[in-house]
Design an enzyme around this catalytic site. Structure first.
Site, PDB file in Angstrom:
ATOM      1  N   GLU A   1      33.592  37.844  40.944  1.00 54.88           N
ATOM      2  CA  GLU A   1      33.205  37.931  39.147  1.00 54.88           C
ATOM      3  C   GLU A   1      32.098  36.788  38.230  1.00 54.88           C
ATOM      4  OE1 GLU A   1      35.379  41.390  38.400  1.00 54.88           O
ATOM      5  OE2 GLU A   1      35.343  42.117  40.488  1.00 54.88           O
TER       6      GLU A   1
ATOM      7  N   CYS B   1      40.124  41.940  43.873  1.00 52.87           N
ATOM      8  CA  CYS B   1      39.898  41.208  45.484  1.00 52.87           C
ATOM      9  C   CYS B   1      41.359  40.661  46.271  1.00 52.87           C
ATOM     10  CB  CYS B   1      38.481  40.433  45.336  1.00 52.87           C
ATOM     11  SG  CYS B   1      36.676  40.841  44.855  1.00 52.87           S
TER      12      CYS B   1
HETATM   13  C1  UGA Z   1      37.776  36.161  44.285  1.00 52.48           C
HETATM   14  C2  UGA Z   1      36.451  35.010  45.652  1.00 52.48           C
HETATM   15  O1  UGA Z   1      36.455  33.892  44.530  1.00 52.48           O
HETATM   16  C3  UGA Z   1      35.003  35.436  45.879  1.00 52.48           C
HETATM   17  O2  UGA Z   1      34.621  34.438  46.685  1.00 52.48           O
HETATM   18  C4  UGA Z   1      35.193  36.749  46.792  1.00 52.48           C
HETATM   19  O3  UGA Z   1      33.932  37.291  47.455  1.00 52.48           O
HETATM   20  C5  UGA Z   1      36.116  38.332  45.639  1.00 52.48           C
HETATM   21  O4  UGA Z   1      37.091  37.146  45.452  1.00 52.48           O
HETATM   22  C6  UGA Z   1      35.823  39.458  46.406  1.00 52.48           C
HETATM   23  O5  UGA Z   1      36.457  39.374  47.459  1.00 52.48           O
HETATM   24  O6  UGA Z   1      35.433  40.302  46.335  1.00 52.48           O
HETATM   25  P1  UGA Z   1      36.928  36.899  41.728  1.00 52.48           P
HETATM   26  O7  UGA Z   1      37.877  37.750  42.259  1.00 52.48           O
HETATM   27  O8  UGA Z   1      35.680  37.155  41.639  1.00 52.48           O
HETATM   28  O9  UGA Z   1      36.516  36.323  43.317  1.00 52.48           O
HETATM   29  O10 UGA Z   1      37.313  35.939  41.039  1.00 52.48           O
HETATM   30  P2  UGA Z   1      38.006  34.983  41.377  1.00 52.48           P
HETATM   31  O11 UGA Z   1      36.836  33.676  40.885  1.00 52.48           O
HETATM   32  O12 UGA Z   1      38.492  33.652  43.240  1.00 52.48           O
HETATM   33  O13 UGA Z   1      39.901  34.361  40.894  1.00 52.48           O
HETATM   34  C7  UGA Z   1      40.551  35.428  41.411  1.00 52.48           C
HETATM   35  C8  UGA Z   1      41.159  34.957  40.622  1.00 52.48           C
HETATM   36  O14 UGA Z   1      42.152  33.953  40.693  1.00 52.48           O
HETATM   37  C9  UGA Z   1      41.440  34.906  39.281  1.00 52.48           C
HETATM   38  O15 UGA Z   1      42.527  35.595  38.543  1.00 52.48           O
HETATM   39  C10 UGA Z   1      41.676  33.517  38.676  1.00 52.48           C
HETATM   40  O16 UGA Z   1      42.653  33.108  37.107  1.00 52.48           O
HETATM   41  C11 UGA Z   1      42.541  32.962  39.495  1.00 52.48           C
HETATM   42  N1  UGA Z   1      42.552  31.666  39.660  1.00 52.48           N
HETATM   43  C12 UGA Z   1      41.815  31.181  40.686  1.00 52.48           C
HETATM   44  C13 UGA Z   1      43.731  30.701  39.561  1.00 52.48           C
HETATM   45  O17 UGA Z   1      44.801  31.438  39.146  1.00 52.48           O
HETATM   46  N2  UGA Z   1      43.818  29.477  39.772  1.00 52.48           N
HETATM   47  C14 UGA Z   1      42.697  28.776  40.455  1.00 52.48           C
HETATM   48  O18 UGA Z   1      42.172  28.123  40.269  1.00 52.48           O
HETATM   49  C15 UGA Z   1      41.541  29.582  40.489  1.00 52.48           C
END
Ligand code: UGA
Length: 426
Positions: free
Chosen positions: A151, A256
């Site tokens: 997202e 997700c």
């Molecule tokens: C995630 C995946 O990145 C996508 O590839 C996948 O398609 C999607 O889920 C899904 O299954 O539909 P999303 O949930 O939109 O995407 O967001 P991310 O950017 O992956 O972040 C997820 C969470 O992890 C957030 O709360 C973010 O703050 C956290 N995060 C991310 C961390 O705490 N540390 C990091 O280094 C990266």
């Protein structure tokens, strides 16, 4: 040019539909919510996703929105399923919206491929295949084509994917889905349906594992005087490890990761396997959200009667999504501890999700008079705040930077007691 029906006008369905229309295909997006379809017909986009509104507008002549299944599937070559698969109470994926779509296809005459974009447990494709056959729909193929878009960056991720995964029972249907993506540059992974389903769940599990790993390293950094930001940089430069998803913080949220981790855990358990590592990843994430409360208490003692500002409510920047957002857990814990909660977010309707909090139009307004602030979502706006002014307006200048977004030295120079996550060395 192909005709694509997309079931579900949520994040995934709208992005998928818009991107296929951009490739020149005729797309009909079907949803069951009349207000959603009406809004889309008026040119309004019911969700916030950067670039989506423009993409839908630019391809308006190739996009139709409907409530009617018959209209959606008429002459369609591809039937993309992009409906929600939320968790049930037990953590399993609730596939009822998927089954509704499959049942609605009864009577479909033309050959077509049903393509699963929604995240589903391994084995779902095989069950759908049987259900289609039982309904006399042997001429409808089944393909798993999971989504990997994040997202806030979904359109870029769709148009410039790291890979396109296509799992099919019948190679011809897989070929057709590969052809549908012509114009998108990215490696294509062809495999069986069960493997495609597992690739999706395993990819998310790998990303969550990295987050919980770096969060635990951060916690050890706190106990030992190291700085996790430097540590992440130092390990991320190892080409075998890589730098992504090593940002320590208050834990992952969103629509997700929490859902998919529970679904994979349940899937393993119901197959007779105890997925020990995944259990730990989930538990670490839950504890991580609560550690912020401990940090506040270390400085303030009891939180009863204090007021705390939450900066950012969305589960991450560039989205209005608050599903499983750490802000919700924090607000709940703070209220339970007897603190009053003030909050700011640039796009989330805070009052709707946190009725007990007072919502403010700017970070400075939210900070006025509070005993502490927690940076929950790393919105770029927060880098622009005049922190010296903020320290003056707060009754106690304590900031817990839940995303390690700000420069500790600058914040301390501005008058703050600054606490990051795993940054005791700083
Ligand atoms: C995630 C995946 O990145 C996508 O590839 C996948 O398609 C999607 O889920 C899904 O299954 O539909 P999303 O949930 O939109 O995407 O967001 P991310 O950017 O992956 O972040 C997820 C969470 O992890 C957030 O709360 C973010 O703050 C956290 N995060 C991310 C961390 O705490 N540390 C990091 O280094 C990266």
């Amino acid at each position: 040019m192909s005709r694509v029906a997309v079931f579900g006008a949520g994040y995934v369905g709208l992005v998928t539909g818009a991107c296929f229309a951009e490739l020149g295909h005729e797309v009909t997006i079907r949803d069951v919510l009349p207000e959603r379809i009406d809004a889309l017909r008026r040119g309004e986009v019911p969700i916030f996703e950067p670039g989506l509104e423009e993409l839908l507008a630019r391809n308006a002549d190739r996009l139709t929105y409907t409530l009617d299944v018959a209209e959606a599937v008429r002459d369609a070559d591809f039937l993309y399923v992009a409906v929600g698969t939320p968790p049930t109470y037990s953590g399993d994926a609730d596939l009822s919206a998927v089954w509704t779509v499959v049942d609605e296809l009864r009577g479909l005459e033309q050959p077509a491929a049903l393509v699963m974009k929604s995240t589903v447990p391994v084995g779902t494709g095989a069950t759908v295949r049987h259900r289609l056959d039982d309904a006399g729909l042997g001429h409808v193929g089944y393909v798993s084509n999971p989504e990997f878009t994040a997202e806030g960056n979904a359109i870029r991720d769709f148009q410039h994917p790291d890979r396109i995964v296509i799992g099919a029972f019948d190679a011809a249907h897989g070929d057709a889905v590969a052809e549908l993506h012509r114009g998108i540059d990215g490696p294509i992974v062809r495999c069986d349906v069960a493997s495609a389903e597992m690739i999706k769940l395993a990819a998310n599990a790998a990303l969550m594992t990295r987050i919980s790993f770096i969060n635990e390293i951060a916690n050890v950094c706190e106990a030992t005087g190291a700085d996790v930001v430097r540590v992440a940089e130092g390990i991320g430069l190892d080409s075998r490890i890589g730098p992504s998803f090593l940002r320590a913080g208050i834990g992952y949220g969103g629509s997700c990761f929490p859902k998919d981790s529970l679904a994979l855990k349940q899937l393993a358990a119901s197959s007779g396997y105890h997925f020990q590592l995944l259990n730990a990843v989930i538990e670490v994430n839950e504890l991580q959200k609560r550690r912020v409360i401990g940090k506040l208490k270390r400085h303030l003692g009891s939180l009863r009667g204090t007021s705390v500002a939450l900066l950012g409510l969305a589960f991450k920047p560039n989205t209005d999504d608050t599903r499983e957002a750490p802000s919700l857990v924090l607000a709940g814990r703070l209220a339970a501890e007897g603190a009053t909660v003030r909050a700011w977010d640039p796009i989330v309707d805070g009052q709707a999700i946190l009725p007990q909090a007072t919502i403010h139009a700017s970070p400075l307004e939210a900070l006025a008079g509070v005993d502490a602030a927690v940076l929950v979502t790393e919105w770029p706006e927060l880098a622009e705040v005049d922190w010296t002014e903020a320290a003056r307006t707060m009754s106690n200048a304590l900031l817990v930077d839940g995303r390690n977004m700000l420069d500790p030295a600058e914040l301390r120079a501005a008058g703050f007691v600054y606490e990051g996550i795993g940054r005791n060395g700083q």
